[in-house]
Write a protein that holds these residues in place. Structure first.
Motif, PDB file in Angstrom:
ATOM      1  N   VAL A  76      18.529  50.701  42.037  1.00  0.00           N
ATOM      2  CA  VAL A  76      19.961  50.662  42.319  1.00  0.00           C
ATOM      3  C   VAL A  76      20.298  51.276  43.675  1.00  0.00           C
ATOM      4  CG1 VAL A  76      20.413  52.845  41.111  1.00  0.00           C
ATOM      5  CG2 VAL A  76      22.238  51.170  41.353  1.00  0.00           C
ATOM      6  N   ARG A  77      19.517  52.274  44.122  1.00  0.00           N
ATOM      7  CA  ARG A  77      19.848  52.915  45.397  1.00  0.00           C
ATOM      8  C   ARG A  77      19.683  51.948  46.570  1.00  0.00           C
ATOM      9  NH1 ARG A  77      17.027  57.451  43.202  1.00  0.00           N
ATOM     10  NH2 ARG A  77      15.225  57.034  44.539  1.00  0.00           N
ATOM     11  N   LEU A  78      18.557  51.253  46.605  1.00  0.00           N
ATOM     12  CA  LEU A  78      18.354  50.270  47.666  1.00  0.00           C
ATOM     13  C   LEU A  78      19.380  49.153  47.547  1.00  0.00           C
ATOM     14  CD1 LEU A  78      16.705  49.283  50.063  1.00  0.00           C
ATOM     15  CD2 LEU A  78      15.159  48.134  48.447  1.00  0.00           C
ATOM     16  N   GLY A  79      19.702  48.795  46.300  1.00  0.00           N
ATOM     17  CA  GLY A  79      20.714  47.762  46.086  1.00  0.00           C
ATOM     18  C   GLY A  79      22.062  48.162  46.646  1.00  0.00           C
ATOM     19  N   PHE A  80      22.483  49.394  46.357  1.00  0.00           N
ATOM     20  CA  PHE A  80      23.751  49.896  46.883  1.00  0.00           C
ATOM     21  C   PHE A  80      23.792  49.780  48.412  1.00  0.00           C
ATOM     22  CE2 PHE A  80      26.531  52.957  44.224  1.00  0.00           C
ATOM     23  CZ  PHE A  80      27.651  52.227  44.529  1.00  0.00           C
ATOM     24  N   PHE A  81      22.699  50.177  49.051  1.00  0.00           N
ATOM     25  CA  PHE A  81      22.632  50.158  50.510  1.00  0.00           C
ATOM     26  C   PHE A  81      22.709  48.725  51.052  1.00  0.00           C
ATOM     27  CE2 PHE A  81      20.218  49.953  54.468  1.00  0.00           C
ATOM     28  CZ  PHE A  81      20.828  50.946  55.218  1.00  0.00           C
ATOM     29  N   ILE A  82      21.888  47.838  50.519  1.00  0.00           N
ATOM     30  CA  ILE A  82      21.840  46.452  51.004  1.00  0.00           C
ATOM     31  C   ILE A  82      23.165  45.736  50.756  1.00  0.00           C
ATOM     32  CG2 ILE A  82      20.729  44.200  50.712  1.00  0.00           C
ATOM     33  CD1 ILE A  82      19.022  46.204  52.202  1.00  0.00           C
ATOM     34  N   PHE A  84      26.167  46.916  50.544  1.00  0.00           N
ATOM     35  CA  PHE A  84      27.213  47.355  51.457  1.00  0.00           C
ATOM     36  C   PHE A  84      27.001  46.787  52.856  1.00  0.00           C
ATOM     37  CE2 PHE A  84      29.245  50.537  48.719  1.00  0.00           C
ATOM     38  CZ  PHE A  84      30.540  50.472  49.204  1.00  0.00           C
ATOM     39  N   ILE A  85      25.749  46.681  53.287  1.00  0.00           N
ATOM     40  CA  ILE A  85      25.471  46.057  54.582  1.00  0.00           C
ATOM     41  C   ILE A  85      25.954  44.605  54.580  1.00  0.00           C
ATOM     42  CG2 ILE A  85      23.641  45.321  56.154  1.00  0.00           C
ATOM     43  CD1 ILE A  85      24.168  48.298  56.225  1.00  0.00           C
ATOM     44  N   GLU A 174      41.222  44.603  60.516  1.00  0.00           N
ATOM     45  CA  GLU A 174      40.457  45.674  61.160  1.00  0.00           C
ATOM     46  C   GLU A 174      40.545  46.956  60.334  1.00  0.00           C
ATOM     47  OE1 GLU A 174      38.207  47.881  63.854  1.00  0.00           O
ATOM     48  OE2 GLU A 174      38.468  45.712  63.645  1.00  0.00           O
ATOM     49  N   PHE A 175      41.720  47.231  59.767  1.00  0.00           N
ATOM     50  CA  PHE A 175      41.882  48.399  58.899  1.00  0.00           C
ATOM     51  C   PHE A 175      40.977  48.273  57.672  1.00  0.00           C
ATOM     52  CE2 PHE A 175      43.921  50.692  55.405  1.00  0.00           C
ATOM     53  CZ  PHE A 175      44.112  51.940  55.972  1.00  0.00           C
ATOM     54  N   ALA A 176      40.884  47.067  57.121  1.00  0.00           N
ATOM     55  CA  ALA A 176      40.003  46.841  55.965  1.00  0.00           C
ATOM     56  C   ALA A 176      38.548  47.092  56.329  1.00  0.00           C
ATOM     57  CB  ALA A 176      40.187  45.417  55.452  1.00  0.00           C
ATOM     58  N   ASN A 177      38.150  46.677  57.533  1.00  0.00           N
ATOM     59  CA  ASN A 177      36.778  46.921  57.986  1.00  0.00           C
ATOM     60  C   ASN A 177      36.466  48.408  58.051  1.00  0.00           C
ATOM     61  OD1 ASN A 177      36.312  44.209  58.226  1.00  0.00           O
ATOM     62  ND2 ASN A 177      35.620  44.293  60.347  1.00  0.00           N
ATOM     63  N   ARG A 178      37.386  49.179  58.607  1.00  0.00           N
ATOM     64  CA  ARG A 178      37.168  50.621  58.717  1.00  0.00           C
ATOM     65  C   ARG A 178      37.082  51.271  57.335  1.00  0.00           C
ATOM     66  NH1 ARG A 178      41.807  51.534  63.391  1.00  0.00           N
ATOM     67  NH2 ARG A 178      40.696  50.457  65.086  1.00  0.00           N
ATOM     68  N   LEU A 179      37.891  50.787  56.411  1.00  0.00           N
ATOM     69  CA  LEU A 179      37.854  51.323  55.056  1.00  0.00           C
ATOM     70  C   LEU A 179      36.520  51.016  54.380  1.00  0.00           C
ATOM     71  CD1 LEU A 179      39.962  52.973  53.553  1.00  0.00           C
ATOM     72  CD2 LEU A 179      40.726  50.885  52.423  1.00  0.00           C
ATOM     73  N   CYS A 180      35.961  49.835  54.653  1.00  0.00           N
ATOM     74  CA  CYS A 180      34.650  49.479  54.103  1.00  0.00           C
ATOM     75  C   CYS A 180      33.554  50.387  54.656  1.00  0.00           C
ATOM     76  CB  CYS A 180      34.320  48.016  54.407  1.00  0.00           C
ATOM     77  SG  CYS A 180      35.098  46.837  53.290  1.00  0.00           S
TER      78      CYS A 180
END
Length: 463
Positions: A76-82, A84-85, A174-180
């Protein structure tokens, strides 16, 4: 020394796991409040706008399958990272499409975002399940739902303000991008805490049981398939209504963009706030299938109310439409609370994983088709209540199918002993105790799992 997953560290993991959901949910639900400016920006009709949602939901079907296999194999940890990318990459293309005025690039961004966000939700569920078990799992999942719907509510409330101030869609996206990106940082903290706990426990990360991903028809009770059909109809009608509600309020009832966003934000926040009271009190007195029927009929009445509500112009807006939006949220909360337990009760132990996967796949497909068909109907009948009369009639038909499915469930006498027909309260003694509850008793009933520790959490101390 106590295991890290049984100490206060688990509340740190829960907080950052929930915080990581705000950005993704903000991104996927920000289109609805900005429907009118988005359609004007790309010069598209309602069908193409709704296809931005349809493409997301269809891709979500594939995402759930691929994400489950990925987490099962790599953790799950690697999954979380990938994941989000992938989400940030999708948001980049969405922003690029908005900046260039390219509908196709924006559509590509939505598809990529779906691959990330749907799996972030899946990874969050797995992560919370690692830290919270038995009696603590339900309130932990409720808090996760509260944070996710807070992201949707923030999108409905803030994006109209940002657009009204800048008069540019680019600033809102752009605000949504920063929040992500901020949510991505929260997910990294979640991974770090989980890595620390795993290292302290000195054991490998547990792998999912592969047996639960195998479909065995004999382990699924007949009511399961009726429940899936019923939920697909009701969920698709609710999602389609909420996705287009801001534009409907603006065009059909003269409600301003910012006011419509406030109404929609209130609706998103009503859903998680009501789940705990409904689950703790209402379902103790009545059968779950009865709650499903009442909520389906209530939603039918809300859509009917919206149809007969008089149209107005922006000079004299009809703000009574807020009852429609809030009413749909209330009906959804009642239905959701009853349905969750019903799905689990209709599948034998060991097959609940594949049971929920099938449920989500069918639900996403139904939402995608309903949203697309509604957009086509809107564009073919633009003069009837500003294009929303016949789409609302179509949603009435979808809800009628859901009501028919619930009636079929109630009429099957062979399942009358199943848990979806039973009450949660066990005896008259329990009933008398519930009638005498004080505020302190209700507080303990709602948040007992949070108090079931040697060191109460800050959340409990605050209460």
């Amino acid at each position: 020394m106590a295991a890290p997953r049984r100490t206060c560290i688990r509340w740190v993991s829960l907080f950052f796991s929930c915080t990581a959901l705000i950005g993704p949910f903000f991104s996927i639900d920000m289109l609805g409040p900005l429907q009118k400016p988005i359609m004007e920006h790309f010069e598209i009709e309602n069908t193409k706008f709704n296809f931005l949602y349809t493409s997301y939901d269809i891709t979500g079907v594939i995402a759930i399958i691929l994400g489950g296999l990925f987490i099962n194999k790599y953790g799950v940890r690697l999954g979380f990272f990938i994941f989000f990318i992938v989400t940030i990459l999708g948001q980049h293309y969405t922003l690029k499409g908005v900046q260039e005025g390219s509908y196709s690039v924006t559509l590509l961004g939505r598809v990529i975002t779906s691959l990330g966000v749907e799996n972030i939700i899946l990874a969050k569920t797995v992560m919370v399940g690692k830290w919270f078990q038995t009696e603590e799992l339900s309130p932990a999942m409720w808090l996760a739902l509260l944070f996710s719907k807070s992201g949707s509510g923030m999108a409905a409330y803030l994006t109209p303000y940002i657009y009204d101030k800048e008069k540019e869609l680019y600033e809102a996206f752009e605000f949504a991008n920063r929040l992500c990106v901020l949510s991505f940082i929260a997910s990294l903290v979640t991974n770090l805490v989980d890595w620390y706990a795993t290292k302290r426990e000195r054991r490998a990360e547990p792998k999912a049981n592969r047996e639960q991903f195998r479909f065995d028809r004999t382990k699924f009770k007949p009511i399961y398939f009726l429940l899936v059909f019923n939920s697909a109809m009701v969920y698709s009608a609710i999602s389609c209504f909420l996705n287009n509600s801001a534009d409907m309020m603006n065009k059909g009832f003269g409600v301003g963009l910012i006011t419509a966003g406030k109404f929609l934000a209130a609706a998103y926040l009503v859903i998680p706030v009501l789940l705990i009271p409904i689950g703790t009190i209402l379902l103790q007195f009545t059968k779950r299938i009865t709650v499903m029927m009442i909520s389906s009929l209530f939603l039918f009445g809300i859509i009917l109310y919206t149809i007969v509500l008089p149209s107005r112009s922006e000079e004299e807006p009809n703000n009574w439409v807020v009852l429609s939006v809030i009413g749909v949220a209330i009906g959804y909360a009642f239905y959701l609370e009853a349905l969750w337990i019903c799905i689990a009760a209709s599948v034998e132990a060991g097959s609940q994983g594949i049971g929920f996967a099938i449920f989500l796949i069918i639900q996403n497909l139904a939402i995608a088709l309903t949203t697309l068909i509604s957009g086509v109907i809107h564009d073919l009948t633009p003069h009837a209540k500003y294009g929303y009369f016949w789409p609302l009639v179509f949603l009435l038909g979808i809800l009628a199918c859901g009501v028919a499915g619930t009636l079929r469930l109630m009429s099957k006498g062979i399942e009358k002993r199943a848990s979806i027909y039973s009450k949660s309260w066990k005896s008259n003694k329990d009933f008398r105790h519930l009638c005498k509850l004080r505020f302190e008793d209700i507080r303990r009933m709602y948040f007992l799992p949070f108090e079931n520790t040697k060191r109460p959490s800050l959340f409990v101390k605050f209460l």
